[in-house]
Design a protein around this motif. Sequence first.
Motif, PDB file in Angstrom:
ATOM      1  N   ALA A 101     -39.151  49.301 -20.068  1.00  0.00           N
ATOM      2  CA  ALA A 101     -40.521  49.178 -20.565  1.00  0.00           C
ATOM      3  C   ALA A 101     -41.454  48.575 -19.515  1.00  0.00           C
ATOM      4  CB  ALA A 101     -40.530  48.322 -21.835  1.00  0.00           C
ATOM      5  N   ASP A 102     -42.741  48.653 -19.810  1.00  0.00           N
ATOM      6  CA  ASP A 102     -43.782  48.108 -18.929  1.00  0.00           C
ATOM      7  C   ASP A 102     -43.993  46.617 -19.200  1.00  0.00           C
ATOM      8  OD1 ASP A 102     -45.894  47.998 -17.109  1.00  0.00           O
ATOM      9  OD2 ASP A 102     -47.382  48.577 -18.610  1.00  0.00           O
ATOM     10  N   GLY A 103     -44.656  45.981 -18.270  1.00  0.00           N
ATOM     11  CA  GLY A 103     -44.992  44.563 -18.362  1.00  0.00           C
ATOM     12  C   GLY A 103     -45.053  43.980 -16.972  1.00  0.00           C
ATOM     13  N   HIS A 104     -46.125  43.230 -16.668  1.00  0.00           N
ATOM     14  CA  HIS A 104     -46.255  42.651 -15.331  1.00  0.00           C
ATOM     15  C   HIS A 104     -45.055  41.793 -14.945  1.00  0.00           C
ATOM     16  CE1 HIS A 104     -50.583  43.685 -15.740  1.00  0.00           C
ATOM     17  NE2 HIS A 104     -50.534  43.748 -14.419  1.00  0.00           N
ATOM     18  N   GLY A 105     -44.403  41.182 -15.922  1.00  0.00           N
ATOM     19  CA  GLY A 105     -43.250  40.330 -15.625  1.00  0.00           C
ATOM     20  C   GLY A 105     -42.148  41.050 -14.890  1.00  0.00           C
ATOM     21  N   ALA A 106     -42.068  42.365 -15.047  1.00  0.00           N
ATOM     22  CA  ALA A 106     -41.025  43.142 -14.378  1.00  0.00           C
ATOM     23  C   ALA A 106     -41.085  43.001 -12.860  1.00  0.00           C
ATOM     24  CB  ALA A 106     -41.147  44.618 -14.763  1.00  0.00           C
ATOM     25  N   LEU A 107     -42.284  42.764 -12.315  1.00  0.00           N
ATOM     26  CA  LEU A 107     -42.406  42.621 -10.866  1.00  0.00           C
ATOM     27  C   LEU A 107     -41.618  41.416 -10.363  1.00  0.00           C
ATOM     28  CD1 LEU A 107     -46.227  43.350 -10.396  1.00  0.00           C
ATOM     29  CD2 LEU A 107     -44.310  44.946 -10.130  1.00  0.00           C
ATOM     30  N   TRP A 108     -41.413  40.429 -11.216  1.00  0.00           N
ATOM     31  CA  TRP A 108     -40.650  39.244 -10.834  1.00  0.00           C
ATOM     32  C   TRP A 108     -39.150  39.419 -11.066  1.00  0.00           C
ATOM     33  CZ3 TRP A 108     -45.708  38.689 -12.288  1.00  0.00           C
ATOM     34  CH2 TRP A 108     -46.500  37.803 -11.550  1.00  0.00           C
ATOM     35  N   ASP A 109     -38.766  39.915 -12.245  1.00  0.00           N
ATOM     36  CA  ASP A 109     -37.332  39.848 -12.569  1.00  0.00           C
ATOM     37  C   ASP A 109     -36.606  41.187 -12.638  1.00  0.00           C
ATOM     38  OD1 ASP A 109     -38.346  40.777 -14.985  1.00  0.00           O
ATOM     39  OD2 ASP A 109     -37.554  39.130 -16.190  1.00  0.00           O
ATOM     40  N   LEU A 110     -37.301  42.299 -12.423  1.00  0.00           N
ATOM     41  CA  LEU A 110     -36.616  43.593 -12.402  1.00  0.00           C
ATOM     42  C   LEU A 110     -36.665  44.267 -11.032  1.00  0.00           C
ATOM     43  CD1 LEU A 110     -37.674  45.197 -15.828  1.00  0.00           C
ATOM     44  CD2 LEU A 110     -35.723  43.718 -15.307  1.00  0.00           C
ATOM     45  N   SER A 111     -37.379  43.687 -10.085  1.00  0.00           N
ATOM     46  CA  SER A 111     -37.527  44.314  -8.772  1.00  0.00           C
ATOM     47  C   SER A 111     -36.405  43.941  -7.807  1.00  0.00           C
ATOM     48  CB  SER A 111     -38.869  43.923  -8.144  1.00  0.00           C
ATOM     49  OG  SER A 111     -38.934  42.518  -7.944  1.00  0.00           O
ATOM     50  N   ASP A 112     -35.706  42.853  -8.091  1.00  0.00           N
ATOM     51  CA  ASP A 112     -34.615  42.410  -7.214  1.00  0.00           C
ATOM     52  C   ASP A 112     -33.529  41.784  -8.090  1.00  0.00           C
ATOM     53  OD1 ASP A 112     -33.041  41.757  -5.081  1.00  0.00           O
ATOM     54  OD2 ASP A 112     -34.275  40.076  -4.389  1.00  0.00           O
ATOM     55  N   ASN A 113     -32.936  42.620  -8.923  1.00  0.00           N
ATOM     56  CA  ASN A 113     -31.955  42.159  -9.898  1.00  0.00           C
ATOM     57  C   ASN A 113     -30.661  42.938  -9.675  1.00  0.00           C
ATOM     58  OD1 ASN A 113     -30.432  42.109 -12.480  1.00  0.00           O
ATOM     59  ND2 ASN A 113     -32.172  40.886 -13.185  1.00  0.00           N
ATOM     60  N   ARG A 114     -29.648  42.245  -9.184  1.00  0.00           N
ATOM     61  CA  ARG A 114     -28.412  42.924  -8.810  1.00  0.00           C
ATOM     62  C   ARG A 114     -27.733  43.596 -10.002  1.00  0.00           C
ATOM     63  NH1 ARG A 114     -25.161  43.652  -4.710  1.00  0.00           N
ATOM     64  NH2 ARG A 114     -22.916  43.860  -5.023  1.00  0.00           N
ATOM     65  N   GLN A 115     -27.716  42.916 -11.147  1.00  0.00           N
ATOM     66  CA  GLN A 115     -27.070  43.506 -12.314  1.00  0.00           C
ATOM     67  C   GLN A 115     -27.802  44.765 -12.776  1.00  0.00           C
ATOM     68  OE1 GLN A 115     -24.145  42.710 -13.571  1.00  0.00           O
ATOM     69  NE2 GLN A 115     -24.303  44.356 -15.067  1.00  0.00           N
ATOM     70  N   LEU A 116     -29.129  44.730 -12.738  1.00  0.00           N
ATOM     71  CA  LEU A 116     -29.914  45.913 -13.076  1.00  0.00           C
ATOM     72  C   LEU A 116     -29.638  47.027 -12.072  1.00  0.00           C
ATOM     73  CD1 LEU A 116     -32.075  47.459 -14.623  1.00  0.00           C
ATOM     74  CD2 LEU A 116     -33.807  46.266 -13.267  1.00  0.00           C
ATOM     75  N   GLY A 117     -29.583  46.673 -10.795  1.00  0.00           N
ATOM     76  CA  GLY A 117     -29.278  47.668  -9.777  1.00  0.00           C
ATOM     77  C   GLY A 117     -27.947  48.345 -10.032  1.00  0.00           C
ATOM     78  N   LYS A 118     -26.949  47.582 -10.451  1.00  0.00           N
ATOM     79  CA  LYS A 118     -25.622  48.141 -10.749  1.00  0.00           C
ATOM     80  C   LYS A 118     -25.679  49.088 -11.945  1.00  0.00           C
ATOM     81  CE  LYS A 118     -22.188  45.201 -10.758  1.00  0.00           C
ATOM     82  NZ  LYS A 118     -21.457  43.936 -11.013  1.00  0.00           N
ATOM     83  N   LEU A 119     -26.444  48.714 -12.976  1.00  0.00           N
ATOM     84  CA  LEU A 119     -26.573  49.587 -14.143  1.00  0.00           C
ATOM     85  C   LEU A 119     -27.243  50.912 -13.772  1.00  0.00           C
ATOM     86  CD1 LEU A 119     -27.711  46.953 -16.792  1.00  0.00           C
ATOM     87  CD2 LEU A 119     -25.623  48.309 -16.915  1.00  0.00           C
ATOM     88  N   LEU A 120     -28.274  50.827 -12.951  1.00  0.00           N
ATOM     89  CA  LEU A 120     -28.968  52.041 -12.528  1.00  0.00           C
ATOM     90  C   LEU A 120     -28.081  52.883 -11.606  1.00  0.00           C
ATOM     91  CD1 LEU A 120     -32.542  50.613 -11.834  1.00  0.00           C
ATOM     92  CD2 LEU A 120     -31.727  51.809 -13.861  1.00  0.00           C
ATOM     93  N   TYR A 121     -27.292  52.219 -10.774  1.00  0.00           N
ATOM     94  CA  TYR A 121     -26.401  52.947  -9.873  1.00  0.00           C
ATOM     95  C   TYR A 121     -25.329  53.685 -10.664  1.00  0.00           C
ATOM     96  CZ  TYR A 121     -23.722  53.904  -5.639  1.00  0.00           C
ATOM     97  OH  TYR A 121     -23.069  54.539  -4.612  1.00  0.00           O
TER      98      TYR A 121
END
Length: 233
Positions: A101-121
């Motif tokens: 989803a959208d939200g300015h907060g994503a620029l802080w905690d979704l742009s450099d998140n290793r666990q998120l990167g693994k899920l997307l990979y």
Amino acid sequence: MKKLLMILTSHADLADEKEQTGVWLSTFTDAYYAFIEAGFEITVASPNGGRPPIDPLSEQNEYATDEVKTYRDDFMAQMEMGNTWSLEEVGSTVFDALYIADGHGALWDLSDNRQLGKLLYEALLNDSPIAMVGHGVTAMLSLAKLRPDVLNGLRVTGFTDTEEALLKKHRYLPFGLTDRLKASGAQFSHAIIPFTPHVETDGIFITGQNPASAAMAAHALVERIAVEQLCYD
């Protein structure tokens, strides 16, 4: 039943620590009800788990879509959003599709998140579609940490510099999303008129420009899943 993971930001403060941000509510609700209607089994997660912050501006009536109004009286949907799994708790669970989803907060905690990167990979390896809206497209930068070439030549959209300037929040952000995506090799496009719907699809990636694009991006993801299902039946 197809399993879908919805990911929301956990970050509440803009850089000046006076203005509040968080999830842009309609980009959760508009997608959530599209996925419910399609019969998906939905898991909602965020970096920290628990109740994510909601951008106060997105709760104002002038920004309330029909789905936001439905959500206000939907106890089960409120429970799902208010008790998100953490990305760590989600772990290596395999999902058929992801939505961010959208939200300015994503620029802080979704742009450099290793666990998120693994899920997307994992989704990339499994050819599972990924839809992202507005600032949620910054999740591509987490994937790029594991797959550096992923954005090279990829057609994407996201919240634009013009839209940031019109909201007067650009000075409080850690970086410009448009510039960061372009610097990583993406082919960035957008609607001519700010805040109007625009969606780009390239491979498994579906990106929506802004909150007005959430329903369109969600339906594009649903349609892709339906086509894949037909191919396997």
